[in-house]
Write a protein that holds these residues in place. Structure first.
Motif, PDB file in Angstrom:
ATOM      1  N   MET A   1       2.345   0.927  -7.416  1.00  0.00           N
ATOM      2  CA  MET A   1       3.771   0.711  -7.499  1.00  0.00           C
ATOM      3  C   MET A   1       4.489   1.771  -6.677  1.00  0.00           C
ATOM      4  N   CYS A   2       5.684   1.451  -6.273  1.00  0.00           N
ATOM      5  CA  CYS A   2       6.453   2.288  -5.371  1.00  0.00           C
ATOM      6  C   CYS A   2       6.984   3.546  -6.059  1.00  0.00           C
ATOM      7  N   SER A   3       7.006   4.615  -5.311  1.00  0.00           N
ATOM      8  CA  SER A   3       7.584   5.858  -5.831  1.00  0.00           C
ATOM      9  C   SER A   3       8.666   6.377  -4.903  1.00  0.00           C
TER      10      SER A   3
ATOM     11  N   VAL B   1      -2.375  -8.406  -2.429  1.00  0.00           N
ATOM     12  CA  VAL B   1      -1.246  -7.799  -3.138  1.00  0.00           C
ATOM     13  C   VAL B   1      -1.755  -6.781  -4.159  1.00  0.00           C
ATOM     14  N   THR B   2      -2.804  -7.121  -4.869  1.00  0.00           N
ATOM     15  CA  THR B   2      -3.411  -6.195  -5.830  1.00  0.00           C
ATOM     16  C   THR B   2      -3.933  -4.955  -5.107  1.00  0.00           C
ATOM     17  N   GLY B   3      -4.589  -5.141  -3.967  1.00  0.00           N
ATOM     18  CA  GLY B   3      -5.099  -4.025  -3.188  1.00  0.00           C
ATOM     19  C   GLY B   3      -3.999  -3.109  -2.666  1.00  0.00           C
ATOM     20  N   ALA B   4      -2.796  -3.675  -2.489  1.00  0.00           N
ATOM     21  CA  ALA B   4      -1.651  -2.877  -2.036  1.00  0.00           C
ATOM     22  C   ALA B   4      -1.012  -2.105  -3.185  1.00  0.00           C
ATOM     23  N   GLY B   5      -1.499  -2.339  -4.418  1.00  0.00           N
ATOM     24  CA  GLY B   5      -1.013  -1.573  -5.565  1.00  0.00           C
ATOM     25  C   GLY B   5      -0.002  -2.294  -6.435  1.00  0.00           C
TER      26      GLY B   5
ATOM     27  N   CYS C   1       8.892  -1.600  -1.540  1.00  0.00           N
ATOM     28  CA  CYS C   1       7.816  -2.380  -2.162  1.00  0.00           C
ATOM     29  C   CYS C   1       7.637  -3.712  -1.425  1.00  0.00           C
ATOM     30  N   ALA C   2       8.755  -4.389  -1.176  1.00  0.00           N
ATOM     31  CA  ALA C   2       8.715  -5.684  -0.490  1.00  0.00           C
ATOM     32  C   ALA C   2       8.080  -5.537   0.890  1.00  0.00           C
ATOM     33  N   GLY C   3       8.448  -4.486   1.617  1.00  0.00           N
ATOM     34  CA  GLY C   3       7.886  -4.250   2.940  1.00  0.00           C
ATOM     35  C   GLY C   3       6.393  -3.976   2.900  1.00  0.00           C
ATOM     36  N   THR C   4       5.964  -3.243   1.889  1.00  0.00           N
ATOM     37  CA  THR C   4       4.542  -2.936   1.731  1.00  0.00           C
ATOM     38  C   THR C   4       3.745  -4.216   1.488  1.00  0.00           C
TER      39      THR C   4
END
Length: 88
Positions: free
Chosen positions: A1-3, A75-79, A34-37
């Motif tokens: 998740m984004c920080s 998506v899961t791999g991206a966190g 987050c969307a960009g990631t």
């Protein structure tokens, strides 16, 4: 998740999924970062895919592939945590 701490309510409103898109929710997509990631991860790993990710609606739409399990894995791999089912 984004920080990134840029979790404002200024994100654009969703305009609906494009025709033929695979759409699903990502509840922990909280900002534009987050969307960009998510968008970059999918487009980098599935050439030809076009992604729209809207943090306001938590909706991700992907055109150009029909492999929902591959998308969820990316998506899961991206966190992030994609919903288990498609939307719509």
């Amino acid at each position: 998740m984004c920080s990134c701490q840029q979790h404002s309510g200024t994100a654009a409103k969703a305009t609906g999924a494009p025709e033929g898109a695979i759409s699903f929710r990502v509840e922990d997509m909280t900002c534009g970062h987050c969307a960009g990631t998510i968008k970059k991860a999918i487009e980098d790993q599935l050439p030809g895919a076009a992604v729209t990710a809207d943090p306001a609606s938590k909706l991700v739409s992907v055109v150009g592939t029909s492999d929902f399990s591959a998308i969820k894995s990316i998506v899961t791999g991206a966190g992030y945590t994609p919903s288990p089912d498609r939307v719509g």
